[in-house]
Design an enzyme around this catalytic site. Sequence first.
Site, mmCIF file in Angstrom:
data_model
loop_
_atom_site.group_PDB
_atom_site.id
_atom_site.type_symbol
_atom_site.label_atom_id
_atom_site.label_comp_id
_atom_site.label_asym_id
_atom_site.label_seq_id
_atom_site.Cartn_x
_atom_site.Cartn_y
_atom_site.Cartn_z
ATOM 1 N N ASP A 74 0.863 -1.186 0.000
ATOM 2 C CA ASP A 74 0.000 0.000 0.000
ATOM 3 C C ASP A 74 0.899 1.236 0.000
ATOM 4 O O ASP A 74 2.104 1.149 -0.212
ATOM 5 C CB ASP A 74 -0.963 -0.018 1.188
ATOM 6 C CG ASP A 74 -0.237 -0.049 2.534
ATOM 7 O OD1 ASP A 74 0.981 0.221 2.566
ATOM 8 O OD2 ASP A 74 -0.888 -0.350 3.559
ATOM 9 N N CYS A 77 4.226 1.541 2.066
ATOM 10 C CA CYS A 77 5.202 0.486 1.809
ATOM 11 C C CYS A 77 6.628 0.870 2.204
ATOM 12 O O CYS A 77 7.316 0.113 2.893
ATOM 13 C CB CYS A 77 5.152 0.112 0.336
ATOM 14 S SG CYS A 77 6.328 -1.141 -0.132
ATOM 15 N N HIS A 287 7.618 0.103 -4.860
ATOM 16 C CA HIS A 287 7.355 -0.941 -3.875
ATOM 17 C C HIS A 287 8.683 -1.476 -3.338
ATOM 18 O O HIS A 287 9.620 -1.701 -4.111
ATOM 19 C CB HIS A 287 6.561 -2.085 -4.500
ATOM 20 C CG HIS A 287 6.264 -3.190 -3.528
ATOM 21 N ND1 HIS A 287 5.256 -3.099 -2.594
ATOM 22 C CD2 HIS A 287 6.872 -4.377 -3.312
ATOM 23 C CE1 HIS A 287 5.259 -4.198 -1.858
ATOM 24 N NE2 HIS A 287 6.229 -4.991 -2.265
#
Length: 300
Positions: A74, A77, A287
Site C-alpha cells: 500500500d 510500503c 514498492h
Amino acid sequence: EEDMYRDAEEIERDKILLCETSFSEYKLSVAPEIDIMEYCRKEWRGNTPVARRMRKGYEAVAQKFASIRRVRGDNYCALRATLFQVLSQATQLPSWLQSEDFTMLPEHLLSKYDWIKQWQLKQKLGRKMGETSDEIKEYLVLLRKKWKTISEIKGSIEKQEACDKLFKNEEEEYSLYEALKLLMLNTAIKLYNDDKNGRRVPVFSWLLFARDTSSNPCQLMHNHLNHIGHSGGLEQVEMFLLAYALQHTIQVYRLYKYSTDEFITLYPNDPEEDWPVVTLITEDDRHYNIPVRMCQETML
C-alpha cells in the site's frame, strides 16, 4: 496505464494469483521469508529485457542475502519496509528517542507554526492537528516504547518474532507510520531553517525544497506528507528525508538499475559513520521488499 515491466502474459497471471490470494494473506504486512532466487523465478519467468535484468539483479542480491520477505504494497510500503528493518536490527534506543522533548513535538510545532493544524491523520481525515495532537503524542510514545522493548531482546529469533507480532497489529502499525511522518516533517523544518540561516545542509534538502509542490515545509506537508498512506507513497527525495529523520542509512538494491552506478543506492549518499544501515530491495522505486538472512561468507 501501460506496464513497462511485465509482458501481457505476466500481467494476466498476476491478476489470477491476486484473485486466488486469500484476504488474510493479502493483509499480512510482512510475509514470511522465501528463498530469494525461488521468489525471483516465480516473479520473473518471462524473457523480456526487463525480466532478464531483474533476474540478474536478484542474482547479485543473492550473493549477499539468502531470503526475501514481501512487504504489503500500500502507500505506506516504504515506511513499513524501513521501520521493520530498523526495529529488527535495533540493539539500543537512540539518543534522539530518549530526549524528554521528543514526546512534546506536537505541542512544540503547533506553538511555532499555525499551518501545522492542517496535518492529516490516517482514518481521521477532516480533523485538524489541534484536535489530534494528544493522539500523535501517544504515537510518539508508542514508537519509543516499541523501539526500546525490541532493542532489549537479545536473541535474533525472539527479536524477529516481536517484530512480526508488532506488524500484525494494524492499529499499532499505522500509528507508528503517523509518528514517522511527523518526524519527517520536523526534520524538514530543521533543514529548511538551517538553510535560511546560512548553515550547511545536505544536497537532498535543496532538491526537496526545489520542487514546485514543496518550496517550503508547509507545502511539503500539504502536497506530500499528508498524502503518504492515503493517495501516495514516498518519492525518491523523501527517502533521504526518512533516513535523516530516523538517523539511519537506507541501502536500497534498485533492481531495474542493475549494471549501473545506481544499482545500490544509499540514502543519504554521504551517511554519518555512526548511523546503522538497513537494506531494502525495490524493482521500481515504488514498492519495497526486505532481504533477510545475510549469507555467512558476507558476514565474515
